[in-house]
Design a protein around this motif. Structure first.
Motif, short mmCIF file in Angstrom:
data_model
loop_
_atom_site.label_atom_id
_atom_site.label_comp_id
_atom_site.label_asym_id
_atom_site.label_seq_id
_atom_site.Cartn_x
_atom_site.Cartn_y
_atom_site.Cartn_z
N TRP A 154 46.57 19.67 35.03
CA TRP A 154 47.62 20.68 35.07
C TRP A 154 47.10 22.00 34.54
CZ3 TRP A 154 52.02 18.76 31.24
CH2 TRP A 154 51.48 18.51 29.98
N GLY A 155 47.76 23.07 34.96
CA GLY A 155 47.30 24.39 34.52
C GLY A 155 48.14 25.50 35.12
N PHE A 156 47.82 26.71 34.67
CA PHE A 156 48.50 27.92 35.14
C PHE A 156 47.44 28.87 35.68
CE2 PHE A 156 50.92 26.10 31.63
CZ PHE A 156 52.12 25.85 32.28
N THR A 157 47.59 29.28 36.92
CA THR A 157 46.60 30.15 37.54
C THR A 157 46.69 31.56 36.98
OG1 THR A 157 48.05 30.77 39.39
CG2 THR A 157 46.68 28.80 39.67
N SER A 158 45.63 32.32 37.18
CA SER A 158 45.63 33.75 36.88
C SER A 158 45.66 34.51 38.20
CB SER A 158 44.38 34.12 36.08
OG SER A 158 43.23 34.11 36.91
N ARG A 159 45.49 35.81 38.12
CA ARG A 159 45.43 36.57 39.37
C ARG A 159 44.00 36.78 39.84
NH1 ARG A 159 48.47 42.00 38.61
NH2 ARG A 159 47.67 42.36 40.70
N ARG A 160 43.04 36.14 39.22
CA ARG A 160 41.64 36.30 39.57
C ARG A 160 41.15 35.15 40.45
NH1 ARG A 160 42.54 41.20 38.56
NH2 ARG A 160 42.56 41.83 36.37
N GLY A 161 40.20 35.46 41.34
CA GLY A 161 39.54 34.43 42.12
C GLY A 161 40.06 34.22 43.51
N GLY A 162 40.88 35.14 44.02
CA GLY A 162 41.42 35.01 45.36
C GLY A 162 40.97 36.13 46.28
N VAL A 163 41.66 36.25 47.43
CA VAL A 163 41.23 37.19 48.46
C VAL A 163 42.27 38.26 48.78
CG1 VAL A 163 39.73 35.45 49.51
CG2 VAL A 163 42.08 35.71 50.34
N SER A 164 43.40 38.27 48.11
CA SER A 164 44.43 39.25 48.42
C SER A 164 44.02 40.66 48.00
CB SER A 164 45.75 38.89 47.72
OG SER A 164 46.29 37.71 48.24
N ALA A 165 44.43 41.64 48.79
CA ALA A 165 44.13 43.04 48.50
C ALA A 165 45.22 43.63 47.59
CB ALA A 165 44.06 43.83 49.81
N PRO A 166 44.93 44.75 46.93
CA PRO A 166 45.95 45.42 46.11
C PRO A 166 47.19 45.73 46.95
CG PRO A 166 43.79 46.35 45.70
CD PRO A 166 43.65 45.43 46.88
N PRO A 167 48.39 45.66 46.35
CA PRO A 167 48.69 45.41 44.94
C PRO A 167 48.81 43.93 44.59
CG PRO A 167 50.73 45.88 46.08
CD PRO A 167 49.64 45.98 47.11
N HIS A 168 48.42 43.06 45.50
CA HIS A 168 48.56 41.62 45.28
C HIS A 168 47.27 40.97 44.78
CE1 HIS A 168 51.53 42.73 48.42
NE2 HIS A 168 52.31 41.97 47.69
N ASP A 169 46.27 41.78 44.51
CA ASP A 169 44.97 41.25 44.12
C ASP A 169 45.05 40.36 42.88
OD1 ASP A 169 45.72 43.78 42.97
OD2 ASP A 169 43.70 43.98 42.15
N GLU A 170 44.42 39.23 42.89
CA GLU A 170 43.57 38.69 43.96
C GLU A 170 44.14 37.34 44.43
OE1 GLU A 170 39.86 38.24 41.91
OE2 GLU A 170 39.62 40.37 41.56
N LEU A 171 44.55 36.51 43.46
CA LEU A 171 44.94 35.13 43.78
C LEU A 171 46.47 35.02 43.90
CD1 LEU A 171 43.63 32.30 44.27
CD2 LEU A 171 44.11 31.81 41.86
N ASN A 172 47.04 35.83 44.76
CA ASN A 172 48.49 35.74 44.97
C ASN A 172 48.84 34.48 45.73
OD1 ASN A 172 51.26 36.32 45.41
ND2 ASN A 172 50.73 37.22 47.39
N LEU A 173 49.77 33.70 45.18
CA LEU A 173 50.20 32.45 45.80
C LEU A 173 51.61 32.54 46.37
CD1 LEU A 173 48.74 30.10 43.07
CD2 LEU A 173 47.75 30.61 45.31
N GLY A 174 52.25 33.69 46.22
CA GLY A 174 53.63 33.85 46.69
C GLY A 174 53.68 34.27 48.14
#
Length: 250
Positions: free
Chosen positions: A19-39
């Motif tokens: 279990w865990g809580f993600t951060s916004r780092r490590g994904g591919v989304s561009a600003p303003p959703h950078d980077e690891l947007n899951l929504g």
């Protein structure tokens, strides 16, 4: 990728747990959703969200169709899950399951993400607890749903959310929250009425004899997290839980 995570190995009579809580780092989304947007309803590129969800699914050892999200609506409905969704995602703010081939996820960008587990009974769950959910006591519904599946010794991880100092509200709203969980009433940085939603959630969990790990952090103050209150248009981070197998027997 993770703001906080833990993996517990199976032991005698107890299942493993991720279990865990993600951060916004490590994904591919561009600003303003950078980077690891899951929504998926944030205005982000759907392909980027899909790729981000694949990354998170892989991190807990499931295919992306077995990483399950809810259609969150600030209610108190908790659904029992036994497989990937057939059709549209149901409206709910809590999920529970006994399956170890599924991972459950809750999306937030200031609200309180709650992960629940009973490693002996083999039950896990997630809860989306914003102010409306906390005051309507969705925690009670989630705990009851888990216990209906046999859970007795529930543990919880409560993730980062907007802190009480940053959640300024009208005095009447703070008073209404205090009527439900007195510890949630607080003051903001400037001394105005405020609510600490996470404190209320933790108080309610402990009232059910749930052992709580409360992960520190304020989504509005920490740039590693998404915060609607901080930036308006933004992405979502997630709490994710997956039940593991029983320990192998000799």
């Amino acid at each position: 990728m993770y703001y906080w995570s833990d993996e517990i190995a199976p032991s005698s009579g107890r299942r493993g747990l991720r279990w865990g809580f993600t951060s916004r780092r490590g994904g591919v989304s561009a600003p303003p959703h950078d980077e690891l947007n899951l929504g998926g309803r944030t205005g982000d590129d759907p392909d980027a969200v899909a790729r981000n969800r694949e990354v998170v699914a892989s991190s807990v050892g499931v295919t992306v169709d077995r990483l399950l999200f809810m259609d969150q609506c600030h209610g108190t409905d908790v659904v029992v899950v036994d497989g990937p969704w057939a059709g549209s995602t149901p409206p709910a703010d809590g999920m529970v399951t006994t399956r170890d081939d599924l991972a459950l996820a809750v999306l937030v960008a200031d609200c309180v993400p709650v992960l629940l587990a009973d490693r002996v009974a083999g039950v896990v769950g997630v809860v989306h607890a914003g102010r409306p959910g906390m005051t309507a006591r969705i925690v009670d519904e989630a705990v009851a749903s888990m216990r209906a599946l046999g859970a007795l010794r529930i543990i919880a991880a409560v993730g980062p959310s907007v802190c009480g100092r940053c959640y300024e509200v009208p005095a009447a709203m703070r008073d209404a929250a205090a009527d439900v969980s007195p510890v949630s009433a607080t003051v903001s940085w400037s001394g105005t009425p405020a609510i600490d939603v996470a404190a209320g959630v933790v108080d309610q969990l402990r009232g059910h004899d749930v052992a709580v790990t409360w992960v520190p952090g304020c989504s509005r103050e920490d740039e590693r997290l998404y915060s609607y209150r901080q930036t308006g248009q933004t992405g979502r981070f997630a709490g994710v839980v997956r039940l593991g197998p029983l320990a192998a027997t000799a």
